[in-house]
Design an enzyme around this catalytic site. Sequence first.
Site, PDB file in Angstrom:
ATOM      1  N   ASP A  90      -7.005 -13.207 -14.334  1.00  0.00           N
ATOM      2  CA  ASP A  90      -6.252 -12.239 -13.534  1.00  0.00           C
ATOM      3  C   ASP A  90      -5.042 -11.799 -14.332  1.00  0.00           C
ATOM      4  OD1 ASP A  90      -7.751 -12.426 -11.247  1.00  0.00           O
ATOM      5  OD2 ASP A  90      -6.673 -14.171 -10.521  1.00  0.00           O
TER       6      ASP A  90
HETATM    7  N1  LIG Z   1       1.292  -5.345  -1.059  1.00  0.00           N
HETATM    8  C1  LIG Z   1       0.692  -4.214  -1.416  1.00  0.00           C
HETATM    9  N2  LIG Z   1       0.687  -3.178  -0.590  1.00  0.00           N
HETATM   10  C2  LIG Z   1       0.091  -2.039  -0.918  1.00  0.00           C
HETATM   11  N3  LIG Z   1      -0.560  -1.831  -2.057  1.00  0.00           N
HETATM   12  C3  LIG Z   1      -0.609  -2.815  -2.942  1.00  0.00           C
HETATM   13  C4  LIG Z   1       0.004  -4.064  -2.667  1.00  0.00           C
HETATM   14  N4  LIG Z   1      -0.194  -4.856  -3.718  1.00  0.00           N
HETATM   15  C5  LIG Z   1      -0.917  -4.162  -4.579  1.00  0.00           C
HETATM   16  N5  LIG Z   1      -1.177  -2.936  -4.144  1.00  0.00           N
HETATM   17  C6  LIG Z   1      -1.950  -1.884  -4.802  1.00  0.00           C
HETATM   18  O1  LIG Z   1      -3.254  -2.343  -5.056  1.00  0.00           O
HETATM   19  C7  LIG Z   1      -3.533  -2.323  -6.427  1.00  0.00           C
HETATM   20  C8  LIG Z   1      -4.338  -3.550  -6.789  1.00  0.00           C
HETATM   21  O2  LIG Z   1      -3.590  -4.668  -6.502  1.00  0.00           O
HETATM   22  P1  LIG Z   1      -4.272  -6.072  -6.437  1.00  0.00           P
HETATM   23  O3  LIG Z   1      -3.337  -6.973  -5.719  1.00  0.00           O
HETATM   24  O4  LIG Z   1      -5.669  -5.943  -6.004  1.00  0.00           O
HETATM   25  O5  LIG Z   1      -4.262  -6.432  -7.920  1.00  0.00           O
HETATM   26  P2  LIG Z   1      -4.610  -7.851  -8.354  1.00  0.00           P
HETATM   27  O6  LIG Z   1      -6.080  -7.970  -8.324  1.00  0.00           O
HETATM   28  O7  LIG Z   1      -3.775  -8.812  -7.604  1.00  0.00           O
HETATM   29  O8  LIG Z   1      -4.094  -7.779  -9.784  1.00  0.00           O
HETATM   30  P3  LIG Z   1      -4.434  -8.904 -10.794  1.00  0.00           P
HETATM   31  O9  LIG Z   1      -5.908  -8.977 -10.827  1.00  0.00           O
HETATM   32  O10 LIG Z   1      -3.825  -8.331 -11.998  1.00  0.00           O
HETATM   33  O11 LIG Z   1      -3.784 -10.148 -10.299  1.00  0.00           O
HETATM   34  C9  LIG Z   1      -2.195  -2.237  -7.111  1.00  0.00           C
HETATM   35  O12 LIG Z   1      -2.276  -1.513  -8.291  1.00  0.00           O
HETATM   36  C10 LIG Z   1      -1.340  -1.531  -6.120  1.00  0.00           C
HETATM   37  O13 LIG Z   1      -1.451  -0.150  -6.301  1.00  0.00           O
END
Ligand SMILES: Nc1ncnc2c1ncn2[C@@H]1O[C@H](COP(=O)(O)OP(=O)(O)OP(=O)(O)O)[C@@H](O)[C@H]1O
Length: 959
Positions: free
Chosen positions: A382
Amino acid sequence: MSEIPLDRYSQPSDDFPFTLNGSTVVDTPVEPLATGLAINITPSSEFATLTIEETVQKLRTDIKVGINNMEEVQRRREIHGSNEVISEDDEDGDSGAWGLLKKFLSNFIEDRLILLLIGSAVVSAILNNIGDAISITAAIVIVVLVGFIQEYKSEKSIEALNKLVPAMCHLIRFGRQSHVLASTLVPGDIIVFRVGDRIPADIRIIESVDLSLDESSLTGEPDPVHKYVDPVDMNPNGVIPISERHCIAFMGTLVKEGHGKGIVVATGKETAFGSIFQMMSTVDKPKTPLQLAMDQLGKQLSLFSFVVIGIICLIGIWQGRSWLDMFQISVSLAVAAIPEGLPIIVTVTLALGVLRMAKRKAIVRRLPSVETLGSVNVICTDKTGTLTANHMTVAKMWCLSSMANKENILNIASVTDLRNYLTTDVRKTLEIGSICNNATFSVDHSKFLGNPTDIAILEELDRFDMVDQRPKFDKLKEIPFSSKRKFMAVKVIEKDTKDSLVCVKGAFEVIVNHSLNYITDAGKIEILSDKDRGTIIECANHLASDGLRVLALATKALANGDNESSLETSDITDLTFAGLVGMRDPPRPTVKPAIEQLLQGGVHIIMITGDSPNTAISIANQIGIPVVDNETSVMTGDKLKAMTSDELSHVINHVNIFARATPEDKLNIVEALKKRGDVVAMTGDGVNDAPALKLADIGISMGIIGTDVAKEASDMILTDDDFSTILTAVEEGKGIFNNIQNFLTFQLSTSIAALSMIALATALNLPNPLNAMQILWINILMDGPPAQSLGVEPVDHEVMRKPPRSRSEAILTKAVLGRILGTAICIILGTVLICVKEMSDDGEPSTRDTTMTFTCFVIFDMFNALACRHATKSIFEIGLFSNTMFNLSVGLSLIAQLCVIYVPVLQHVFKTENLSAFDLVLLTCLGSTVFIMDEIRKFIVNQYLTNFVEQENRYATTV
Ligand SMILES: Nc1ncnc2c1ncn2[C@@H]1O[C@H](COP(=O)(O)OP(=O)(O)OP(=O)(O)O)[C@@H](O)[C@H]1O
Ligand SMILES: [Ca+2]
């Protein structure tokens, strides 16, 4: 008393056999199980039929406050014990000195070779050979004692492993909620739990919101079970089966969906899990592949030794030697030649390695994983929180109307007075950000708690001279953020005006696609043209290429007074776009060097992120993940979903980044990699990551942000969530394997040398160079502390420069076998030389002759141990003093050897006599040849290796 937390590594939840003989365990007392043990009725079977009020009354507790009296908590703990599942095995094994003594004595009876030795002592005594009888008995006691201490140590270190991951839970007591160790619970406690948690005790559910639990660890049933608060009808035929107690959450099961609250009705042994576990504790713990290989090797060596010893014995008797002598020699030889300590040393080495890793923040939950770690050749990780610090700050902002294009992006970090930039669209953007937000300010911690993305927005309000908007609104409904949806939305109604609206924030592609209008800097609402959409996307990509996580914020006005608490994903359309925020989440400083080393060691690194491709590429560049070409190295989740597993496995070799990916995509990625024969490590933290973590060869979960479900599915937990800890673990894994190879080299060369020498002497009809006692002594050195200390040799960081070991590669490689034979030959030649020289005076073996031969062998062996500390590096390179355990055990062995030569009582036992200082110097010089020879071998190997590496490098630069 050894506690067995549920996380007990040796009891993986997926294959822990709760289904016995194919039938699911149901805890009725009527049906004794196949093991002959009946399961007790557990309290949950009664509580399942009681209403909430009855339960509260019976357990004298309070739903809101919990137990409100410390003395009462203590009283209940005294009655019910601590909330831990204890295996009966350990209970009686630990019942003090008597238990230990019993175990110790059983070692004499269980080992057939020891029985034979005892037999030979008895025969000696009968033949009036009292001296021999006493010496043999003494030797037997020492041999058994050394083995016993080692076994005890191995058990202790494995017990320590079990305590590495304590189970935690959210408890309500004295009217307060706190995060505590699950072991502290008592019946009557109130517990809250939500998605991803593990149930800490048997609980009567009193609140349930979309609650479903994974009970497979208990019932073997793979599908999650819905749970609700209504009591179960009484069963006239007796006990209600576990699977029908739908208002009970069982200890050890996992919350798959929703959240809930409940009263603890049973703890520890009284839980359904506890009653079953007590039966299971008699089941053998699974062995690791390496342990199995060692067992097998041990068996093969035993067979081989028996045959050789049998032949030696027959030839000896045929030659007319005393049959008692021959018998004693043969049995001692068998004791010595058979590396019965091997499996134990392997276990101890693995267990100590795991404890060492835990100190370095990597908790390995299953022993076999240690071996697999050294073979990992792909790491899927991740981004957020693992590669980066998971501390977000808003770095930039952009609004369509007030900033028009990417040239005018507001760089928040570099502006001193942000209030000057507060146009209506900027204000709206921030307002939406604070309304569509779940972070809270904790006075206790004097900081915000919650999702880092949410926190970042709240933290920026101050500088704009704005305040959190949430107090002005009532929240009607929320669509929580999920990595799959990639947005979060709330429906709120303003308290004063009764204006109702929806606020949305999320990935910019999603928001822009659902936007119809935008808000201008004057606060007017205008139609969003296709050109405008293009501009927004362009700016978002521009922000992302700077490594920022980009969120778009939008809103939608609803009819005034609409206070219906319903909001569906399908309602998120026709939005009014407000603005973009770009958040910076800096890479962890430790990550770049770690990635460099992993790449050097031939490990392929793949970043899997929910963020946009541009953000991912920028971060990858910052931390040194190679992105050769933005087309082939980067793949989006959409593209991935369109591919079959076969197609994916063909191209995945070139992919370094999966962007806009969901946890579900991880499963396909692992599958494709495994199809290629890769050994895959995969990180994860959420409930949805669990299947991929299970499928990966090494599933890695996050200790801080990870859910219990992810931890349960994983093989390893990073207690600091830091990617570079994976490097540490891989390094240790490789190091441990090398150590095992090294002490194997030591043990086997000693064993072969001793065996061959006696065989040679017998075959050539010469007197025996070593007597029975001396052979047993050599056995202690070989199986005991010196060998053990080779297992704790500190890791050589250069292991990372070598490619991962192939999983099918044998432990005894050709190189190792070569070393073993070379060393054995050297020891045999040297010892025979001394033996022949000493005996040449009269041809009869005098006490002096055997003392010389015996000491010669021992000194040879200690030098051999020194040489075995590293396979390819000179001792002067790794440092003569870098392994204190080793120096200590070899030093003590040498002192013991001097005692054997010079202390009169021992002289009697071992049939030795004083040697002169000159003798000792001579033997030391001779003994060191085995070490010198090995140093020369290492020098040559290194020379060859450096040339090889140079050639490789030259080749690489020319290409
Ligand atoms: N709390 C939130 N509220 C709204 N949108 C969000 C939030 N957190 C993330 N996002 C949006 O969703 C997208 C994907 O976030 P996500 O959390 O799925 O990434 P992730 O899988 O946690 O990232 P990684 O794999 O790098 O840890 C982000 O680019 C952002 O635009
Ligand atoms: Ca042995």
